[in-house]
Design a protein around this motif. Sequence first.
Motif, PDB file in Angstrom:
ATOM      1  N   VAL A  26      29.493  18.278  30.635  1.00  0.00           N
ATOM      2  CA  VAL A  26      29.452  17.922  32.037  1.00  0.00           C
ATOM      3  C   VAL A  26      28.224  16.995  32.098  1.00  0.00           C
ATOM      4  O   VAL A  26      26.780  17.415  32.073  1.00  0.00           O
ATOM      5  CB  VAL A  26      29.364  19.105  32.793  1.00  0.00           C
ATOM      6  CG1 VAL A  26      29.128  18.867  34.122  1.00  0.00           C
ATOM      7  CG2 VAL A  26      30.580  20.162  32.421  1.00  0.00           C
ATOM      8  N   VAL A  27      28.304  15.993  32.828  1.00  0.00           N
ATOM      9  CA  VAL A  27      27.287  14.981  33.364  1.00  0.00           C
ATOM     10  C   VAL A  27      26.708  14.816  34.821  1.00  0.00           C
ATOM     11  O   VAL A  27      25.760  14.469  34.929  1.00  0.00           O
ATOM     12  CB  VAL A  27      27.462  13.479  32.676  1.00  0.00           C
ATOM     13  CG1 VAL A  27      27.952  13.417  31.189  1.00  0.00           C
ATOM     14  CG2 VAL A  27      28.734  12.873  33.504  1.00  0.00           C
ATOM     15  N   ALA A  28      27.616  15.662  35.322  1.00  0.00           N
ATOM     16  CA  ALA A  28      27.254  15.809  36.703  1.00  0.00           C
ATOM     17  C   ALA A  28      28.256  16.904  37.529  1.00  0.00           C
ATOM     18  O   ALA A  28      29.330  17.034  36.870  1.00  0.00           O
ATOM     19  CB  ALA A  28      27.423  14.568  37.845  1.00  0.00           C
ATOM     20  N   ALA A  29      27.812  17.528  38.402  1.00  0.00           N
ATOM     21  CA  ALA A  29      28.490  18.640  39.103  1.00  0.00           C
ATOM     22  C   ALA A  29      28.151  18.893  40.453  1.00  0.00           C
ATOM     23  O   ALA A  29      27.120  18.716  40.874  1.00  0.00           O
ATOM     24  CB  ALA A  29      28.331  19.958  38.314  1.00  0.00           C
ATOM     25  N   SER A  30      29.007  19.120  41.291  1.00  0.00           N
ATOM     26  CA  SER A  30      28.949  19.921  42.524  1.00  0.00           C
ATOM     27  C   SER A  30      29.900  20.581  43.262  1.00  0.00           C
ATOM     28  O   SER A  30      30.979  20.719  42.687  1.00  0.00           O
ATOM     29  CB  SER A  30      28.597  18.409  43.595  1.00  0.00           C
ATOM     30  OG  SER A  30      28.273  18.744  44.651  1.00  0.00           O
ATOM     31  N   SER A  31      29.778  21.237  44.357  1.00  0.00           N
ATOM     32  CA  SER A  31      30.614  21.913  44.730  1.00  0.00           C
ATOM     33  C   SER A  31      30.761  22.141  46.347  1.00  0.00           C
ATOM     34  O   SER A  31      29.650  21.817  46.870  1.00  0.00           O
ATOM     35  CB  SER A  31      30.580  23.583  44.201  1.00  0.00           C
ATOM     36  OG  SER A  31      29.641  24.106  44.839  1.00  0.00           O
ATOM     37  N   ALA A  32      31.675  22.623  47.214  1.00  0.00           N
ATOM     38  CA  ALA A  32      31.660  22.762  48.592  1.00  0.00           C
ATOM     39  C   ALA A  32      32.385  23.779  48.885  1.00  0.00           C
ATOM     40  O   ALA A  32      33.494  23.953  48.330  1.00  0.00           O
ATOM     41  CB  ALA A  32      32.078  21.318  49.090  1.00  0.00           C
ATOM     42  N   ALA A  33      31.745  24.654  49.859  1.00  0.00           N
ATOM     43  CA  ALA A  33      32.758  25.756  50.060  1.00  0.00           C
ATOM     44  C   ALA A  33      33.935  25.813  50.979  1.00  0.00           C
ATOM     45  O   ALA A  33      33.844  24.794  51.697  1.00  0.00           O
ATOM     46  CB  ALA A  33      31.670  27.003  50.918  1.00  0.00           C
ATOM     47  N   HIS A  34      34.746  26.708  50.808  1.00  0.00           N
ATOM     48  CA  HIS A  34      36.074  26.703  51.590  1.00  0.00           C
ATOM     49  C   HIS A  34      35.733  28.000  52.550  1.00  0.00           C
ATOM     50  O   HIS A  34      34.938  29.063  51.947  1.00  0.00           O
ATOM     51  CB  HIS A  34      37.257  26.875  50.920  1.00  0.00           C
ATOM     52  CG  HIS A  34      37.487  25.697  50.045  1.00  0.00           C
ATOM     53  ND1 HIS A  34      38.255  25.998  48.756  1.00  0.00           N
ATOM     54  CD2 HIS A  34      37.524  24.389  50.450  1.00  0.00           C
ATOM     55  CE1 HIS A  34      38.636  25.016  48.412  1.00  0.00           C
ATOM     56  NE2 HIS A  34      37.981  23.826  48.972  1.00  0.00           N
ATOM     57  N   PRO A  35      36.389  27.926  53.740  1.00  0.00           N
ATOM     58  CA  PRO A  35      36.024  29.139  54.432  1.00  0.00           C
ATOM     59  C   PRO A  35      36.803  30.450  54.152  1.00  0.00           C
ATOM     60  O   PRO A  35      37.651  30.127  53.396  1.00  0.00           O
ATOM     61  CB  PRO A  35      36.701  28.548  55.999  1.00  0.00           C
ATOM     62  CG  PRO A  35      37.530  27.639  55.666  1.00  0.00           C
ATOM     63  CD  PRO A  35      37.095  26.852  54.292  1.00  0.00           C
ATOM     64  N   ASP A  36      36.459  31.457  54.459  1.00  0.00           N
ATOM     65  CA  ASP A  36      36.981  32.714  53.939  1.00  0.00           C
ATOM     66  C   ASP A  36      38.239  32.690  54.808  1.00  0.00           C
ATOM     67  O   ASP A  36      38.510  32.123  55.687  1.00  0.00           O
ATOM     68  CB  ASP A  36      36.123  33.894  54.337  1.00  0.00           C
ATOM     69  CG  ASP A  36      36.488  35.120  53.727  1.00  0.00           C
ATOM     70  OD1 ASP A  36      35.822  36.215  53.649  1.00  0.00           O
ATOM     71  OD2 ASP A  36      37.386  35.121  52.568  1.00  0.00           O
ATOM     72  N   GLY A  37      39.287  33.701  54.154  1.00  0.00           N
ATOM     73  CA  GLY A  37      40.426  33.650  54.978  1.00  0.00           C
ATOM     74  C   GLY A  37      41.623  33.576  53.995  1.00  0.00           C
ATOM     75  O   GLY A  37      41.440  33.321  52.932  1.00  0.00           O
ATOM     76  N   THR A  38      42.948  33.966  54.534  1.00  0.00           N
ATOM     77  CA  THR A  38      44.013  33.564  53.673  1.00  0.00           C
ATOM     78  C   THR A  38      45.200  32.510  54.204  1.00  0.00           C
ATOM     79  O   THR A  38      46.091  32.578  53.705  1.00  0.00           O
ATOM     80  CB  THR A  38      44.693  35.095  53.655  1.00  0.00           C
ATOM     81  OG1 THR A  38      45.480  35.425  54.951  1.00  0.00           O
ATOM     82  CG2 THR A  38      44.053  36.210  53.120  1.00  0.00           C
ATOM     83  N   ALA A  39      44.589  32.013  55.081  1.00  0.00           N
ATOM     84  CA  ALA A  39      45.388  30.771  55.572  1.00  0.00           C
ATOM     85  C   ALA A  39      44.423  29.833  55.968  1.00  0.00           C
ATOM     86  O   ALA A  39      43.282  29.817  56.565  1.00  0.00           O
ATOM     87  CB  ALA A  39      46.201  31.273  56.899  1.00  0.00           C
TER      88      ALA A  39
END
Length: 466
Positions: A26-39
């Motif tokens: 892995v030479v680069a990594a990032s993440s972004a959150a999703h909102p909680d919930g089921t839809a």
Amino acid sequence: MRCVVGVDSSTQSCKVLAVDAGTGRVVAASSAAHPDGTAIDPHIWTSALHQAWDGAGIPALGAEVAAVSVAAQQHGMVALDAANEPVSDALLWNDIRSADDAQSMRDDLGAGAWVDAVNVVPVASFTLTKLAWLARCRPAAAARVARVVLPHDWLNFQLTGRFTTDRSDASGTGYFSPVTDSYRPALLQRFFGRVPALPVVLGPSAQAGTVLPAWGLANAVLGAGAGDNAGAALGLGLQPGEIVVSIGTSGTVFSTSSVPTRDPSGQIAGFADATGNHLPLLAMLNSARVMAAAAQMLQIDLPSLDALALTADPAAQGLLLLPYLDGERTPNLPAAHGSLLGLSRANMTAENVARASVLGVLNSLADAIDRMKEHGVPAERVLLIGGGAKSRSLRQAAASVFGLPVEVPVANEYVALGAARQAVWAATGELPVWERRIEASFEPDGGWGAEVRGRYIQARQTIYGV
Ligand SMILES: Nc1ncnc2c1ncn2[C@@H]1O[C@H](COP(=O)(O)OP(=O)(O)O)[C@@H](O)[C@H]1O
Ligand SMILES: O=C(CO)[C@@H](O)[C@H](O)COP(=O)(O)O
């Protein structure tokens, strides 16, 4: 070819990896959150992908990137109108409002007929039951549906302008057979009332298109993509005899096999993998978040919960948690609740509650492993992955509760890594061999694990009759 990009758009977040095509580093990594919930509005997945994509510096890599692939949470119902806009929020795999529709569908055809048709038995998680719910409870929205795709298909469309899927993700819809590798339109006709447009199902090394210039690359190809668990299997280089235990928002237990596994009880879903084989899998609604909930109850953070669980008696002095906090998919108990059992003045301590939450997660997963073994799936060792596998107390207890050797691969986003591996395959026609590095190994120790398992099974049978 210098690098590829792998994406994991999962329940809680979108992860993006830039990976060296030759070594899998892995030479680069990032993440972004999703909102909680089921839809969720699928446009939120697109925004999170842009955020993580930019966060990993992918546009700056430009022509260095030869290929991209997307793995994502399975089953989500992305129902689109004639303008390819969602007619409603996408119901996710963990949304259980279609539980009654699933039961009706099971009763209507019978479990054996479902396994014959699509090698799964309907549960609320599957796309088809969500479509049945939409037709029953939102008929005006259902009437506007021109096309139905899955979360990873939606992102393929954002990246290339084309709707495509793969057999691993299609096998989680409830209207695709991984045995005949074909859709079952009659099931859509019967339970949704008509057959909307469906994405073409691509083979494991196929190219889904060329990534659009707006994403900052130059002629990068897009791989077929996959369901997230098939992506993890690809990322690990999973072999027959190995059982993956993934502890994320969902808890999943799966292996790879050249032949389909038939389970009319519906506990083992006979999915397809991302290499052209099969991925027998059991999925639980309750997993890593059980420990987060216990931490919240004790008003501590996860590291503190972990530290407490490490100081407790291995069997929590008899304190036992049935972890069905959000209902449960496997066993199929959508209306179930959690139960904390065996309380006494002697064992009612914070460390025992912490330990019981860890053991509750492990017992739920051990039930799944036992089911796999009952159906003849070879189980020589467990590979432990997912966010919950970062828990030291959990990884140290797993081997004793499972009764199997446990290996913990070095921390990585194996779903996204599998997508990256598929991207190389799509670009070159060759599936690269990348080294799997193991961070820790554990063997079952002493008899306490068997004692904990016996008490848990008795409690589950007594309370829920399963
Ligand atoms: N040290 C830890 N102990 C227990 N759970 C953890 C730890 N670190 C992360 N988690 C849990 O892992 C989960 C995220 O795992 P992940 O595999 O990324 O989930 P998903 O793929 O479903 O989005 C979260 O619920 C988080 O609480
Ligand atoms: O429903 C299943 C598998 O059948 C889940 O595994 C989903 O695919 C969600 O995965 P995570 O977000 O927990 O990784």
